[in-house]
Scaffold this motif. Sequence first.
Motif, mmCIF file in Angstrom:
data_model
loop_
_atom_site.group_PDB
_atom_site.id
_atom_site.type_symbol
_atom_site.label_atom_id
_atom_site.label_comp_id
_atom_site.label_asym_id
_atom_site.label_seq_id
_atom_site.Cartn_x
_atom_site.Cartn_y
_atom_site.Cartn_z
ATOM 1 N N SER A 1 0.678 -0.794 -0.431
ATOM 2 C CA SER A 1 -0.065 -0.117 0.162
ATOM 3 C C SER A 1 1.036 1.107 -0.085
ATOM 4 C CB SER A 1 -1.025 0.263 1.055
ATOM 5 O OG SER A 1 -0.525 0.297 2.660
ATOM 6 N N PHE A 2 1.750 1.352 0.345
ATOM 7 C CA PHE A 2 2.849 2.102 0.758
ATOM 8 C C PHE A 2 3.486 2.307 -0.828
ATOM 9 C CE2 PHE A 2 2.988 1.295 4.578
ATOM 10 C CZ PHE A 2 2.668 2.316 4.873
ATOM 11 N N PRO A 3 3.460 3.708 -1.492
ATOM 12 C CA PRO A 3 4.392 4.066 -2.736
ATOM 13 C C PRO A 3 5.743 3.614 -2.683
ATOM 14 C CG PRO A 3 3.576 5.569 -2.266
ATOM 15 C CD PRO A 3 3.154 4.627 -0.742
ATOM 16 N N LEU A 4 6.866 2.955 -3.611
ATOM 17 C CA LEU A 4 7.804 2.486 -4.219
ATOM 18 C C LEU A 4 8.436 3.863 -3.839
ATOM 19 C CD1 LEU A 4 8.130 0.307 -7.251
ATOM 20 C CD2 LEU A 4 7.689 -0.201 -4.917
ATOM 21 N N ALA A 5 8.654 4.948 -3.928
ATOM 22 C CA ALA A 5 9.451 5.971 -3.524
ATOM 23 C C ALA A 5 9.108 6.435 -2.203
ATOM 24 C CB ALA A 5 8.963 7.205 -4.466
ATOM 25 N N ALA A 6 9.120 6.067 -1.257
ATOM 26 C CA ALA A 6 8.342 6.403 0.540
ATOM 27 C C ALA A 6 9.635 6.940 0.485
ATOM 28 C CB ALA A 6 7.501 4.616 0.553
ATOM 29 N N ILE A 7 9.728 7.977 1.809
ATOM 30 C CA ILE A 7 9.994 8.558 2.193
ATOM 31 C C ILE A 7 10.895 7.277 2.875
ATOM 32 C CG2 ILE A 7 11.412 10.792 3.259
ATOM 33 C CD1 ILE A 7 8.783 11.731 1.726
ATOM 34 N N ALA A 8 12.424 7.222 3.353
ATOM 35 C CA ALA A 8 12.715 6.843 4.675
ATOM 36 C C ALA A 8 13.719 7.455 5.089
ATOM 37 C CB ALA A 8 14.024 5.443 4.185
ATOM 38 N N GLN A 9 13.755 7.480 6.844
ATOM 39 C CA GLN A 9 14.539 7.918 7.291
ATOM 40 C C GLN A 9 15.154 7.653 8.440
ATOM 41 O OE1 GLN A 9 11.428 10.402 9.717
ATOM 42 N NE2 GLN A 9 11.958 12.268 7.910
ATOM 43 N N GLU A 10 16.455 7.457 8.275
ATOM 44 C CA GLU A 10 17.555 7.100 8.847
ATOM 45 C C GLU A 10 18.785 8.209 9.283
ATOM 46 O OE1 GLU A 10 19.865 4.724 5.387
ATOM 47 O OE2 GLU A 10 18.371 3.726 5.873
ATOM 48 N N ASN A 11 19.599 7.958 10.238
ATOM 49 C CA ASN A 11 20.349 8.836 10.592
ATOM 50 C C ASN A 11 20.878 9.800 10.442
ATOM 51 O OD1 ASN A 11 21.111 6.098 12.507
ATOM 52 N ND2 ASN A 11 22.136 5.572 10.141
ATOM 53 N N GLY A 12 19.264 10.438 10.439
ATOM 54 C CA GLY A 12 19.138 12.031 10.045
ATOM 55 C C GLY A 12 18.704 12.460 8.243
ATOM 56 N N LEU A 13 19.177 10.987 7.780
ATOM 57 C CA LEU A 13 18.559 11.440 6.584
ATOM 58 C C LEU A 13 16.796 10.925 5.660
ATOM 59 C CD1 LEU A 13 22.262 9.650 4.811
ATOM 60 C CD2 LEU A 13 21.751 12.153 5.162
ATOM 61 N N ILE A 14 17.597 11.564 4.905
ATOM 62 C CA ILE A 14 15.940 11.558 4.218
ATOM 63 C C ILE A 14 16.156 10.394 2.841
ATOM 64 C CG2 ILE A 14 14.064 12.228 3.191
ATOM 65 C CD1 ILE A 14 13.703 14.262 6.045
ATOM 66 N N ARG A 15 15.304 9.853 2.653
ATOM 67 C CA ARG A 15 15.579 8.871 1.374
ATOM 68 C C ARG A 15 14.287 9.016 0.281
ATOM 69 N NH1 ARG A 15 20.290 4.120 0.741
ATOM 70 N NH2 ARG A 15 18.272 3.562 0.154
ATOM 71 N N LEU A 16 14.342 8.836 -0.922
ATOM 72 C CA LEU A 16 13.653 8.808 -1.846
ATOM 73 C C LEU A 16 14.384 8.137 -2.929
ATOM 74 C CD1 LEU A 16 12.744 11.803 -0.633
ATOM 75 C CD2 LEU A 16 11.157 11.675 -1.751
ATOM 76 N N LYS A 17 13.572 6.965 -3.503
ATOM 77 C CA LYS A 17 13.297 6.656 -4.637
ATOM 78 C C LYS A 17 12.796 7.324 -5.706
ATOM 79 C CE LYS A 17 12.392 1.842 -6.846
ATOM 80 N NZ LYS A 17 12.165 0.636 -6.504
ATOM 81 N N SER A 18 13.821 7.461 -6.635
ATOM 82 C CA SER A 18 13.683 8.313 -8.397
ATOM 83 C C SER A 18 13.197 7.023 -8.477
ATOM 84 C CB SER A 18 14.880 8.854 -7.942
ATOM 85 O OG SER A 18 14.438 9.837 -9.485
ATOM 86 N N ALA A 19 12.519 7.421 -9.657
ATOM 87 C CA ALA A 19 11.539 6.894 -10.868
ATOM 88 C C ALA A 19 12.267 7.311 -12.121
ATOM 89 C CB ALA A 19 10.640 7.046 -10.904
ATOM 90 N N HIS A 20 13.536 7.988 -11.922
ATOM 91 C CA HIS A 20 14.495 8.410 -12.700
ATOM 92 C C HIS A 20 16.072 7.884 -12.887
ATOM 93 C CE1 HIS A 20 10.994 10.853 -13.764
ATOM 94 N NE2 HIS A 20 10.867 11.359 -12.792
ATOM 95 N N SER A 21 16.567 7.816 -14.530
ATOM 96 C CA SER A 21 18.128 8.044 -13.656
ATOM 97 C C SER A 21 18.986 8.879 -12.862
ATOM 98 C CB SER A 21 18.346 7.588 -14.914
ATOM 99 O OG SER A 21 18.438 9.027 -15.924
ATOM 100 N N VAL A 22 20.033 8.417 -12.523
ATOM 101 C CA VAL A 22 20.573 9.520 -11.777
ATOM 102 C C VAL A 22 21.091 10.803 -12.889
ATOM 103 C CG1 VAL A 22 23.087 10.445 -10.549
ATOM 104 C CG2 VAL A 22 22.173 8.011 -10.500
ATOM 105 N N ALA A 23 20.824 10.905 -14.041
ATOM 106 C CA ALA A 23 21.242 12.234 -14.244
ATOM 107 C C ALA A 23 20.291 12.807 -14.163
ATOM 108 C CB ALA A 23 22.215 11.962 -15.965
#
Length: 151
Positions: free
Chosen positions: A13-35
Amino acid sequence: MKFITLALVLMMSFPLAAIAQENGLIRLKSAHSVASTVERLETALKSKGMTVFARIDHAAGARKAGIHLRPTILLIFGNPRVGSPLMVCAQSVALDLPQKMLVSQDEFGMVWLMYNDPQYLVARHQIEGCEDVIQNIERALAAFAKTATQP
Protein backbone atom coordinates in the motif's frame (compact mmCIF):
# COMPACT_ATOMS: atom_id res chain seq x y z
CA MET A 1 -0.95 -16.56 7.96
CA LYS A 2 -3.17 -13.56 8.69
CA PHE A 3 -0.11 -11.66 9.91
CA ILE A 4 1.83 -12.38 6.72
CA THR A 5 -1.12 -11.34 4.56
CA LEU A 6 -1.56 -8.13 6.55
CA ALA A 7 2.15 -7.37 6.31
CA LEU A 8 2.12 -7.88 2.54
CA VAL A 9 -0.96 -5.68 2.12
CA LEU A 10 0.63 -2.93 4.19
CA MET A 11 3.91 -3.13 2.28
CA MET A 12 2.16 -2.94 -1.07
CA SER A 13 0.00 0.00 0.00
CA PHE A 14 3.03 2.30 0.30
CA PRO A 15 4.37 3.87 -2.89
CA LEU A 16 7.75 2.63 -4.10
CA ALA A 17 9.18 6.10 -3.63
CA ALA A 18 8.28 6.22 0.06
CA ILE A 19 10.43 8.39 2.26
CA ALA A 20 12.80 6.51 4.52
CA GLN A 21 14.50 8.24 7.43
CA GLU A 22 17.69 6.89 8.95
CA ASN A 23 20.48 8.54 10.88
CA GLY A 24 19.19 12.02 10.08
CA LEU A 25 18.85 11.27 6.36
CA ILE A 26 15.71 11.36 4.27
CA ARG A 27 15.85 8.98 1.28
CA LEU A 28 13.49 8.83 -1.65
CA LYS A 29 13.60 6.28 -4.43
CA SER A 30 13.67 7.96 -7.82
CA ALA A 31 11.70 6.86 -10.86
CA HIS A 32 14.45 8.35 -13.05
CA SER A 33 18.13 7.86 -13.82
CA VAL A 34 20.74 9.66 -11.74
CA ALA A 35 21.33 12.22 -14.51
CA SER A 36 17.62 12.86 -15.04
CA THR A 37 16.93 13.11 -11.30
CA VAL A 38 19.72 15.67 -10.90
CA GLU A 39 18.47 17.69 -13.90
CA ARG A 40 14.91 17.67 -12.56
CA LEU A 41 16.16 18.71 -9.12
CA GLU A 42 18.29 21.54 -10.48
CA THR A 43 15.39 22.84 -12.58
CA ALA A 44 13.05 22.76 -9.57
CA LEU A 45 15.57 24.54 -7.36
CA LYS A 46 16.23 27.32 -9.86
CA SER A 47 12.51 27.78 -10.55
CA LYS A 48 12.02 28.63 -6.86
CA GLY A 49 14.87 31.12 -6.67
CA MET A 50 17.51 28.82 -5.22
CA THR A 51 21.11 29.26 -6.24
CA VAL A 52 22.89 26.05 -7.22
CA PHE A 53 26.41 26.65 -5.96
CA ALA A 54 27.95 23.38 -7.11
CA ARG A 55 27.31 20.07 -8.81
CA ILE A 56 29.89 17.55 -7.67
CA ASP A 57 30.18 14.35 -9.70
CA HIS A 58 31.92 12.03 -7.25
CA ALA A 59 31.99 9.15 -9.75
CA ALA A 60 33.88 11.32 -12.27
CA GLY A 61 36.38 12.25 -9.58
CA ALA A 62 36.80 8.62 -8.60
CA ARG A 63 37.42 7.66 -12.25
CA LYS A 64 40.27 10.17 -12.40
CA ALA A 65 41.77 8.39 -9.40
CA GLY A 66 41.35 4.97 -11.07
CA ILE A 67 38.49 3.98 -8.78
CA HIS A 68 35.08 2.70 -9.91
CA LEU A 69 32.17 4.38 -8.15
CA ARG A 70 28.53 4.05 -9.14
CA PRO A 71 26.90 7.31 -10.28
CA THR A 72 26.97 9.71 -7.32
CA ILE A 73 26.18 13.41 -7.76
CA LEU A 74 25.88 16.04 -5.04
CA LEU A 75 24.06 19.35 -5.55
CA ILE A 76 24.83 22.19 -3.15
CA PHE A 77 22.21 24.94 -3.13
CA GLY A 78 20.59 27.62 -1.06
CA ASN A 79 19.11 31.05 -0.68
CA PRO A 80 20.16 33.56 2.00
CA ARG A 81 16.51 34.46 2.65
CA VAL A 82 16.01 30.87 3.82
CA GLY A 83 19.30 29.94 5.46
CA SER A 84 20.19 33.20 7.19
CA PRO A 85 17.17 33.21 9.57
CA LEU A 86 18.17 29.70 10.62
CA MET A 87 21.72 30.87 11.33
CA VAL A 88 20.31 33.70 13.48
CA CYS A 89 18.71 31.03 15.69
CA ALA A 90 21.86 28.89 15.84
CA GLN A 91 24.94 30.20 14.08
CA SER A 92 26.64 26.80 14.11
CA VAL A 93 24.09 25.52 11.57
CA ALA A 94 26.25 27.37 9.01
CA LEU A 95 28.42 24.23 9.11
CA ASP A 96 25.55 22.36 7.40
CA LEU A 97 24.49 25.12 5.05
CA PRO A 98 24.07 25.60 2.18
CA GLN A 99 21.73 22.66 1.74
CA LYS A 100 22.82 19.53 -0.10
CA MET A 101 21.04 16.73 -1.93
CA LEU A 102 22.79 13.56 -3.05
CA VAL A 103 21.58 11.45 -5.97
CA SER A 104 23.18 8.05 -6.34
CA GLN A 105 22.68 4.59 -7.76
CA ASP A 106 22.87 1.61 -5.44
CA GLU A 107 24.32 -1.84 -6.12
CA PHE A 108 20.94 -3.01 -7.46
CA GLY A 109 20.66 -0.19 -10.00
CA MET A 110 18.06 1.74 -7.99
CA VAL A 111 18.40 5.52 -7.87
CA TRP A 112 18.05 7.36 -4.57
CA LEU A 113 17.86 11.01 -3.58
CA MET A 114 19.04 11.80 -0.04
CA TYR A 115 19.24 14.90 2.12
CA ASN A 116 19.62 15.90 5.75
CA ASP A 117 16.39 15.87 7.72
CA PRO A 118 15.92 19.43 9.05
CA GLN A 119 14.94 17.91 12.41
CA TYR A 120 18.41 16.35 12.52
CA LEU A 121 19.84 19.86 12.14
CA VAL A 122 17.57 21.10 14.94
CA ALA A 123 18.92 18.42 17.26
CA ARG A 124 22.53 18.70 16.11
CA HIS A 125 22.69 22.47 16.53
CA GLN A 126 20.18 22.78 19.39
CA ILE A 127 18.06 25.19 17.36
CA GLU A 128 15.32 26.87 19.37
CA GLY A 129 12.70 29.42 18.40
CA CYS A 130 12.83 28.73 14.67
CA GLU A 131 9.95 26.30 14.29
CA ASP A 132 8.35 28.24 11.42
CA VAL A 133 11.65 28.46 9.53
CA ILE A 134 12.27 24.73 9.99
CA GLN A 135 8.75 23.87 8.80
CA ASN A 136 9.24 26.01 5.69
CA ILE A 137 12.56 24.30 4.99
CA GLU A 138 11.03 20.85 5.52
CA ARG A 139 8.21 21.60 3.08
CA ALA A 140 10.54 23.10 0.47
CA LEU A 141 13.05 20.23 0.59
CA ALA A 142 10.27 17.64 0.41
CA ALA A 143 8.74 19.41 -2.60
CA PHE A 144 12.10 19.61 -4.41
CA ALA A 145 12.77 15.94 -3.71
CA LYS A 146 9.31 14.88 -4.89
CA THR A 147 9.60 16.89 -8.10
CA ALA A 148 13.00 15.34 -8.85
CA THR A 149 12.06 11.73 -8.10
CA GLN A 150 8.44 11.18 -9.07
CA PRO A 151 7.19 10.30 -12.59
